[in-house]
Design a protein around this motif. Sequence first.
Motif, PDB file in Angstrom:
ATOM      1  N   SER A 109       4.602  12.343   9.536  1.00 44.91           N
ATOM      2  CA  SER A 109       5.337  13.267  10.400  1.00 44.91           C
ATOM      3  C   SER A 109       5.972  14.396   9.606  1.00 44.91           C
ATOM      4  N   SER A 125       5.107  12.857  -1.604  1.00 46.55           N
ATOM      5  CA  SER A 125       4.668  11.475  -1.734  1.00 46.55           C
ATOM      6  C   SER A 125       5.671  10.607  -1.001  1.00 46.55           C
ATOM      7  N   MET A 126       5.171   9.520  -0.487  1.00 42.74           N
ATOM      8  CA  MET A 126       6.038   8.680   0.325  1.00 42.74           C
ATOM      9  C   MET A 126       5.582   7.238   0.198  1.00 42.74           C
ATOM     10  N   GLN A 127       6.544   6.349   0.221  1.00 39.93           N
ATOM     11  CA  GLN A 127       6.222   4.933   0.273  1.00 39.93           C
ATOM     12  C   GLN A 127       7.133   4.282   1.288  1.00 39.93           C
ATOM     13  N   ILE A 128       6.551   3.518   2.181  1.00 37.50           N
ATOM     14  CA  ILE A 128       7.341   2.789   3.159  1.00 37.50           C
ATOM     15  C   ILE A 128       7.410   1.339   2.695  1.00 37.50           C
ATOM     16  N   ASN A 129       8.610   0.827   2.585  1.00 33.93           N
ATOM     17  CA  ASN A 129       8.798  -0.564   2.184  1.00 33.93           C
ATOM     18  C   ASN A 129       9.125  -1.414   3.391  1.00 33.93           C
ATOM     19  N   GLY A 130       8.537  -2.584   3.428  1.00 39.28           N
ATOM     20  CA  GLY A 130       8.774  -3.473   4.550  1.00 39.28           C
ATOM     21  C   GLY A 130       8.521  -4.918   4.178  1.00 39.28           C
TER      22      GLY A 130
ATOM     23  N   PHE B 110      10.873  11.035   9.564  1.00 37.00           N
ATOM     24  CA  PHE B 110      10.271   9.710   9.651  1.00 37.00           C
ATOM     25  C   PHE B 110      10.549   9.114  11.036  1.00 37.00           C
ATOM     26  N   ILE B 121       9.897  -2.747   9.021  1.00 34.71           N
ATOM     27  CA  ILE B 121      10.182  -1.622   8.127  1.00 34.71           C
ATOM     28  C   ILE B 121      11.597  -1.742   7.562  1.00 34.71           C
ATOM     29  N   LEU B 122      11.705  -1.694   6.248  1.00 35.75           N
ATOM     30  CA  LEU B 122      13.017  -1.797   5.601  1.00 35.75           C
ATOM     31  C   LEU B 122      13.583  -0.424   5.261  1.00 35.75           C
ATOM     32  N   ASN B 123      12.779   0.384   4.608  1.00 35.28           N
ATOM     33  CA  ASN B 123      13.226   1.712   4.181  1.00 35.28           C
ATOM     34  C   ASN B 123      12.008   2.518   3.739  1.00 35.28           C
ATOM     35  N   HIS B 124      12.253   3.753   3.388  1.00 33.64           N
ATOM     36  CA  HIS B 124      11.164   4.557   2.845  1.00 33.64           C
ATOM     37  C   HIS B 124      11.733   5.489   1.799  1.00 33.64           C
ATOM     38  N   SER B 125      10.881   5.836   0.845  1.00 33.36           N
ATOM     39  CA  SER B 125      11.298   6.804  -0.162  1.00 33.36           C
ATOM     40  C   SER B 125      10.313   7.955  -0.121  1.00 33.36           C
ATOM     41  N   MET B 126      10.825   9.126  -0.448  1.00 27.70           N
ATOM     42  CA  MET B 126       9.966  10.301  -0.332  1.00 27.70           C
ATOM     43  C   MET B 126      10.384  11.307  -1.386  1.00 27.70           C
ATOM     44  N   GLN B 127       9.423  12.005  -1.910  1.00 29.29           N
ATOM     45  CA  GLN B 127       9.724  13.116  -2.799  1.00 29.29           C
ATOM     46  C   GLN B 127       8.832  14.280  -2.420  1.00 29.29           C
TER      47      GLN B 127
END
Lengths: 136, 136
Positions: A109, A125-130, B110, B121-127
Amino acid sequence: MNVECIQKLRKGHFKITPKRRAILELFDKKDKCLSPEIIWTHLKKTFKQSGFPSVYRNLEIFVKQGILFRVERQGRKRYYALCHDHSGHHHHHIICVECGKADVFPECSFPDIKSVKGYKILNHSMQINGICKDCQ
Amino acid sequence: MNVECIQKLRKGHFKITPKRRAILELFDKKDKCLSPEIIWTHLKKTFKQSGFPSVYRNLEIFVKQGILFRVERQGRKRYYALCHDHSGHHHHHIICVECGKADVFPECSFPDIKSVKGYKILNHSMQINGICKDCQ
DNA sequence: TTCATAAATAGAAATAATTTCTATTTATAA
DNA sequence: TTATAAATAGAAATTATTTCTATTTATGAA
């Protein structure tokens, strides 16, 4: 090693070697992100002879060809996981923080803008943690 | 060292030491992301005596307190940059790939979902990577 | 202001991930 | 089948990061 992986390697004129097959088959079998050390340990079982540098170099080649991607986790170690997208479209991944399983996150998005605060936007860049189904 | 940083440190009962001041003043002055090594080299000028471990530990404390954040760049080194957000709201950052300057990215798009593909889904990181005004 | 105490620090040493280098082997295209 | 570039092993080097211990210091309380 599936057809998509072979195609992705051939596209870059990389050879299909037994160790490359073995690495990718390990990813298939484990279905989660793996560190260079884990991969090397596994290769030693089948090949007695196998070096660290090959593992590292191959992992980076796989990333370059879109076969693997890098996963950010706690600690100093690198992790890589199989990318299940073969469309070549822009996408992100969701990672299970417990077991390291990874899947394609089905949408991005990020706004369709070219610049912000004077910055020309190049990429993101993005990473979704779950937590995956099995680990919940 | 500005008021916000002092407050963020006090909140965690961390002391305001000369080296912590010096580190944060360096970030203020340089206005870009810095590696532990660069910071240590700078500290040596003012303090003759100064150790690597303190730098590393302080950087992580600053991250924990929301004063700095980690920047992903090419290569093996870590980089940290000042977080200019003091509202405490969720946000991301845009980084200049040339000079390492960093700013708050003003929105996060997001999706407001709790799960996807069976993952909680816990969280996300983005740069966001870009090129700043001065480097264009 | 002084003092007690927990926190912060230096410095050396250990750890461990990653990379470089060179000689040898191998997958592949002709 | 063969020539060749690519891939590899293994050892060694590199280097970022962490651990450990003794010492110093910022800070809150007396």
